[in-house]
Scaffold this active site. Structure first.
Site, PDB file in Angstrom:
ATOM      1  N   LYS A 183       1.366  12.335  -4.249  1.00 24.11           N
ATOM      2  CA  LYS A 183       1.056  12.519  -2.826  1.00 24.11           C
ATOM      3  C   LYS A 183       1.558  11.290  -2.079  1.00 24.11           C
ATOM      4  O   LYS A 183       0.931  10.229  -2.098  1.00 24.11           O
ATOM      5  CB  LYS A 183      -0.450  12.662  -2.597  1.00 24.11           C
ATOM      6  CG  LYS A 183      -0.760  13.111  -1.176  1.00 24.11           C
ATOM      7  CD  LYS A 183      -2.077  12.607  -0.653  1.00 24.11           C
ATOM      8  CE  LYS A 183      -2.015  11.221  -0.073  1.00 24.11           C
ATOM      9  NZ  LYS A 183      -1.072  11.011   1.041  1.00 24.11           N
ATOM     10  N   GLU A 259      -3.758  -0.523  -7.141  1.00 23.03           N
ATOM     11  CA  GLU A 259      -2.954  -1.597  -6.520  1.00 23.03           C
ATOM     12  C   GLU A 259      -3.383  -1.666  -5.067  1.00 23.03           C
ATOM     13  O   GLU A 259      -2.966  -0.853  -4.246  1.00 23.03           O
ATOM     14  CB  GLU A 259      -1.465  -1.254  -6.627  1.00 23.03           C
ATOM     15  CG  GLU A 259      -0.936  -1.149  -8.038  1.00 23.03           C
ATOM     16  CD  GLU A 259      -0.780  -2.497  -8.712  1.00 23.03           C
ATOM     17  OE1 GLU A 259      -0.875  -3.532  -8.024  1.00 23.03           O
ATOM     18  OE2 GLU A 259      -0.587  -2.516  -9.933  1.00 23.03           O
ATOM     19  N   CYS A 293       1.709  -5.834   0.858  1.00 20.69           N
ATOM     20  CA  CYS A 293       0.466  -6.337   0.260  1.00 20.69           C
ATOM     21  C   CYS A 293       0.656  -7.772  -0.215  1.00 20.69           C
ATOM     22  O   CYS A 293      -0.282  -8.532  -0.317  1.00 20.69           O
ATOM     23  CB  CYS A 293       0.053  -5.446  -0.896  1.00 20.69           C
ATOM     24  SG  CYS A 293       1.390  -5.203  -2.066  1.00 20.69           S
ATOM     25  N   GLU A 390      -6.294  -8.604   6.272  1.00 25.12           N
ATOM     26  CA  GLU A 390      -4.864  -8.402   6.033  1.00 25.12           C
ATOM     27  C   GLU A 390      -4.188  -8.217   7.399  1.00 25.12           C
ATOM     28  O   GLU A 390      -4.566  -7.323   8.153  1.00 25.12           O
ATOM     29  CB  GLU A 390      -4.696  -7.115   5.215  1.00 25.12           C
ATOM     30  CG  GLU A 390      -3.951  -7.299   3.937  1.00 25.12           C
ATOM     31  CD  GLU A 390      -3.698  -5.985   3.214  1.00 25.12           C
ATOM     32  OE1 GLU A 390      -4.431  -5.007   3.400  1.00 25.12           O
ATOM     33  OE2 GLU A 390      -2.749  -5.970   2.436  1.00 25.12           O
TER      34      GLU A 390
HETATM   35  P1  NAP Z   1      -4.180   3.536   2.970  1.00 22.20           P
HETATM   36  O1  NAP Z   1      -4.665   3.959   4.292  1.00 22.20           O
HETATM   37  O2  NAP Z   1      -5.173   3.187   1.935  1.00 22.20           O
HETATM   38  O3  NAP Z   1      -3.231   4.715   2.478  1.00 22.20           O
HETATM   39  C1  NAP Z   1      -2.598   4.680   1.226  1.00 22.20           C
HETATM   40  C2  NAP Z   1      -2.502   6.091   0.700  1.00 22.20           C
HETATM   41  O4  NAP Z   1      -3.815   6.615   0.530  1.00 22.20           O
HETATM   42  C3  NAP Z   1      -1.760   7.051   1.638  1.00 22.20           C
HETATM   43  O5  NAP Z   1      -1.036   7.964   0.864  1.00 22.20           O
HETATM   44  C4  NAP Z   1      -2.914   7.734   2.340  1.00 22.20           C
HETATM   45  O6  NAP Z   1      -2.609   9.004   2.865  1.00 22.20           O
HETATM   46  C5  NAP Z   1      -3.906   7.848   1.205  1.00 22.20           C
HETATM   47  N1  NAP Z   1      -5.255   8.096   1.663  1.00 22.20           N
HETATM   48  C6  NAP Z   1      -5.858   7.728   2.833  1.00 22.20           C
HETATM   49  N2  NAP Z   1      -7.116   8.192   2.883  1.00 22.20           N
HETATM   50  C7  NAP Z   1      -7.314   8.876   1.724  1.00 22.20           C
HETATM   51  C8  NAP Z   1      -8.407   9.610   1.187  1.00 22.20           C
HETATM   52  N3  NAP Z   1      -9.557   9.742   1.855  1.00 22.20           N
HETATM   53  N4  NAP Z   1      -8.270  10.188  -0.014  1.00 22.20           N
HETATM   54  C9  NAP Z   1      -7.109  10.085  -0.688  1.00 22.20           C
HETATM   55  N5  NAP Z   1      -6.027   9.412  -0.244  1.00 22.20           N
HETATM   56  C10 NAP Z   1      -6.135   8.811   0.960  1.00 22.20           C
HETATM   57  O7  NAP Z   1      -3.221   2.303   3.065  1.00 22.20           O
HETATM   58  P2  NAP Z   1      -1.954   2.138   4.003  1.00 22.20           P
HETATM   59  O8  NAP Z   1      -2.395   1.608   5.297  1.00 22.20           O
HETATM   60  O9  NAP Z   1      -1.124   3.377   4.015  1.00 22.20           O
HETATM   61  O10 NAP Z   1      -1.124   1.080   3.165  1.00 22.20           O
HETATM   62  C11 NAP Z   1      -1.316  -0.269   3.330  1.00 22.20           C
HETATM   63  C12 NAP Z   1      -2.243  -0.830   2.268  1.00 22.20           C
HETATM   64  O11 NAP Z   1      -1.651  -0.674   0.984  1.00 22.20           O
HETATM   65  C13 NAP Z   1      -2.460  -2.299   2.451  1.00 22.20           C
HETATM   66  O12 NAP Z   1      -3.794  -2.626   2.247  1.00 22.20           O
HETATM   67  C14 NAP Z   1      -1.574  -2.905   1.372  1.00 22.20           C
HETATM   68  O13 NAP Z   1      -1.971  -4.189   0.979  1.00 22.20           O
HETATM   69  C15 NAP Z   1      -1.701  -1.904   0.295  1.00 22.20           C
HETATM   70  N6  NAP Z   1      -0.587  -2.010  -0.651  1.00 22.20           N
HETATM   71  C16 NAP Z   1      -0.837  -2.520  -1.885  1.00 22.20           C
HETATM   72  C17 NAP Z   1       0.196  -2.675  -2.787  1.00 22.20           C
HETATM   73  C18 NAP Z   1      -0.065  -3.243  -4.147  1.00 22.20           C
HETATM   74  O14 NAP Z   1       0.772  -3.049  -5.022  1.00 22.20           O
HETATM   75  N7  NAP Z   1      -1.156  -3.943  -4.386  1.00 22.20           N
HETATM   76  C19 NAP Z   1       1.502  -2.304  -2.435  1.00 22.20           C
HETATM   77  C20 NAP Z   1       1.718  -1.791  -1.161  1.00 22.20           C
HETATM   78  C21 NAP Z   1       0.660  -1.647  -0.284  1.00 22.20           C
HETATM   79  P3  NAP Z   1      -2.217   9.124   4.435  1.00 22.20           P
HETATM   80  O15 NAP Z   1      -0.880   8.567   4.544  1.00 22.20           O
HETATM   81  O16 NAP Z   1      -2.285  10.584   4.712  1.00 22.20           O
HETATM   82  O17 NAP Z   1      -3.259   8.356   5.193  1.00 22.20           O
END
Ligand code: NAP
Length: 488
Positions: A183, A259, A293, A390
């Site tokens: 997804k 992650e 991240c 962040e």
């Molecule tokens: P996010 O809101 O947590 O979204 C990440 C993924 O989760 C998206 O596919 C999102 O779908 C999905 N998601 C959201 N709500 C969900 C739910 N209730 N149930 C299941 N899936 C759900 O994060 P983001 O803002 O897109 O990404 C940024 C974050 O990712 C930052 O915190 C960053 O640090 C972290 N990140 C971490 C790494 C690592 O390797 N540690 C790498 C890259 C990014 P939708 O798109 O439909 O909302």
């Protein structure tokens, strides 16, 4: 939109990819994917619901046995071929990525190469899955261990690295013999759809990888994690969503890789090579417009060199070219959406209210697109929100320290623990500090740690599990131990 952009967009299938077939959503729903630089809709794509997700899991479950039993060399060759096709299409994929996510085209090219590298690396790892045989201490029995694929896996990826976050999970999963329901993030599904096409071209059998784009991640996830056929969940995204997914997956005791978010300290000691530190800071802060991240979130700089460091960093950041990333030479693209801009603006305002000094930037740009000027803040109060949250934007926030112990204390004063950066010319000081840092990764005198051959991952609220390196494939393998009575 240019003709080339249209051609690249028309190459990508806009449906769901389930069981090796391109299908519409069962409800017929679609949604628009926006270009964050222009606010224009790039494509209308299928919007999956829970029934589609379960159909994808049906396909992944049906394909599992045959894929797990496919000889490792044959699995490796499919993955390797996919690596080659990605690199053959590097230019098209980079353009697609820039259009849907906004990063400058040069950075998209780098991400495509980085993404492909996970396939090359794990094609090589697929044929090295090992086990052990040894004599038990009592001398009577023998211990045999074998590693087997975990099973059908659900992968959720974020928008900030639209291709690499997928290949970093899919590469090791396929190498191990697992099947996949992916997804992608709602805002950047096009690269994942292109990837499904490439995997098919590379010879991957239908059902081994399935892609469900959706605007309803919650209901889809609920349906999948409640299904006893699912064995693993691999998530990259925010800590907030990650914690919720850990709780949701408890009932079925899924294997998990998490992650999550970061709040990376970037520590500059007074004995650092300042040219190198500024160079490293540009990468650690400005790569992906700060939407990573691993992005340097808190610059902790020795008071003795803080002014010189801030001036040099501000000169570099203030001179960057901002614009739509499709144009060659652009160095700063838009943030992903209006909410991201509002969040960054709020953090900057809060820091200024608490006494920070603005050296360059400070505000969003007027006009279409979600642009924010590269910004440097000094004298940032340690209690400012920007020190704890962040940023996910092009803002360098500088705090000073007077001693090594203080630097370590400040670096560890966060719930996160993904990565830290250390700049010092003293090896003994560097190692002393690194041993005390509560992070899963450290960049020593460099501002980039991402490398397909290295174990990427965090500790504390940055999650658990490792992607890449020799460790990455272990996330998709279950260990079985056999007690052998060799005297029977
Ligand atoms: P996010 O809101 O947590 O979204 C990440 C993924 O989760 C998206 O596919 C999102 O779908 C999905 N998601 C959201 N709500 C969900 C739910 N209730 N149930 C299941 N899936 C759900 O994060 P983001 O803002 O897109 O990404 C940024 C974050 O990712 C930052 O915190 C960053 O640090 C972290 N990140 C971490 C790494 C690592 O390797 N540690 C790498 C890259 C990014 P939708 O798109 O439909 O909302």
């Amino acid at each position: 939109m240019s003709e080339r952009e249209q051609a690249v967009l028309s190459w990508v299938n806009k449906q769901l990819f389930i069981g090796g077939k391109w299908v519409d959503s069962s409800t017929g729903a679609t949604y628009g994917v926006e270009d964050p630089a222009t606010n224009l809709i790039l494509a209308q794509i299928a919007d999956a619901g829970p029934e589609d997700a379960v159909a994808a899991l049906d396909a992944a479950s049906a394909a599992f046995e045959a894929w797990a039993e496919t000889p490792p060399r044959a699995r490796a060759e499919v993955i390797r071929r996919a690596f080659e096709i990605i690199m053959e299409r590097q230019e098209d994929l980079a353009l697609l990525m820039t259009m849907e996510m906004g990063k400058p085209i040069s950075e998209s090219r780098s991400e495509v190469a980085y993404a492909a590298e996970f396939f090359r690396w794990f094609a090589e790892e697929a044929v090295r899955i090992d086990g052990r045989y040894y004599v038990a201490p009592d001398g009577n029995s023998r211990v045999l261990t074998m590693k087997q694929p975990v099973g059908p896996t659900y992968m959720i990826t974020p928008w900030n690295f639209p291709l690499a976050m997928g290949t970093r999970k899919i590469g090791p999963a396929l190498a191990a013999g697992c099947t996949v329901v992916l997804k992608p993030a709602e805002q950047t599904p096009l690269c994942s759809l292109a990837l499904a096409q490439i995997l098919t071209e590379a010879g991957l059998p239908g059902g081994v990888v399935n892609v469900v784009n959706t605007t309803s991640p919650g209901p889809i996830t609920d349906a999948l994690v409640a299904d006893g056929r699912l064995r693993k969940l691999s998530f990259t995204g925010s800590t907030e969503v990650g914690k919720m997914l850990v709780a949701k997956s408890a009932d079925n005791l899924l294997r998990l890789s998490m992650e999550l978010g970061g709040n990376a300290p970037f520590i500059v000691f007074d004995d650092a090579d300042l040219d190198l530190a500024v160079e490293g800071a540009m990468v650690a802060k400005m790569r992906n417009m700060g939407e990573a991240c691993t992005s340097a979130n808190r610059f902790l700089v020795s008071a003795k060199v803080a002014d010189a460091f801030a001036d040099r960093l501000a000169a570099r950041m203030g001179a960057m070219r901002i614009g739509r990333g499709t144009e060659e030479g652009i160095q700063v693209g838009p943030l992903i959406d209006a909410d991201a801009v509002a969040k960054v603006q709020g953090l900057v305002k809060d820091a200024l209210t608490r006494g920070a000094k603005l050296v360059t930037g400070g505000d969003k740009l007027d006009g279409a697109g979600h642009f924010f000027a590269p910004t440097v803040l000094t004298n940032v109060n340690r209690d400012a929100r920007i020190s704890a949250e962040e940023i996910f934007g092009p803002v360098a926030s500088i705090v000073t320290f007077d001693s090594e112990d203080e630097a370590i204390h400040l670096a560890n004063s966060t719930e996160y623990g993904l990565v830290a950066y250390v700049f010092s010319q003293s090896l003994s000081r560097s190692l002393r500090v690194i041993e005390k840092l509560e992070t899963g990764m450290v960049g020593l005198n460099q501002g980039l740690v991402s490398n397909a051959a290295a174990p990427f991952g965090g500790v504390k609220h940055s999650g658990f599990g490792r992607e890449g390196g020799f460790e990455g494939i272990e996330e998709y393998l279950a260990l079985k131990y056999v007690a052998i009575n060799h005297r029977a």
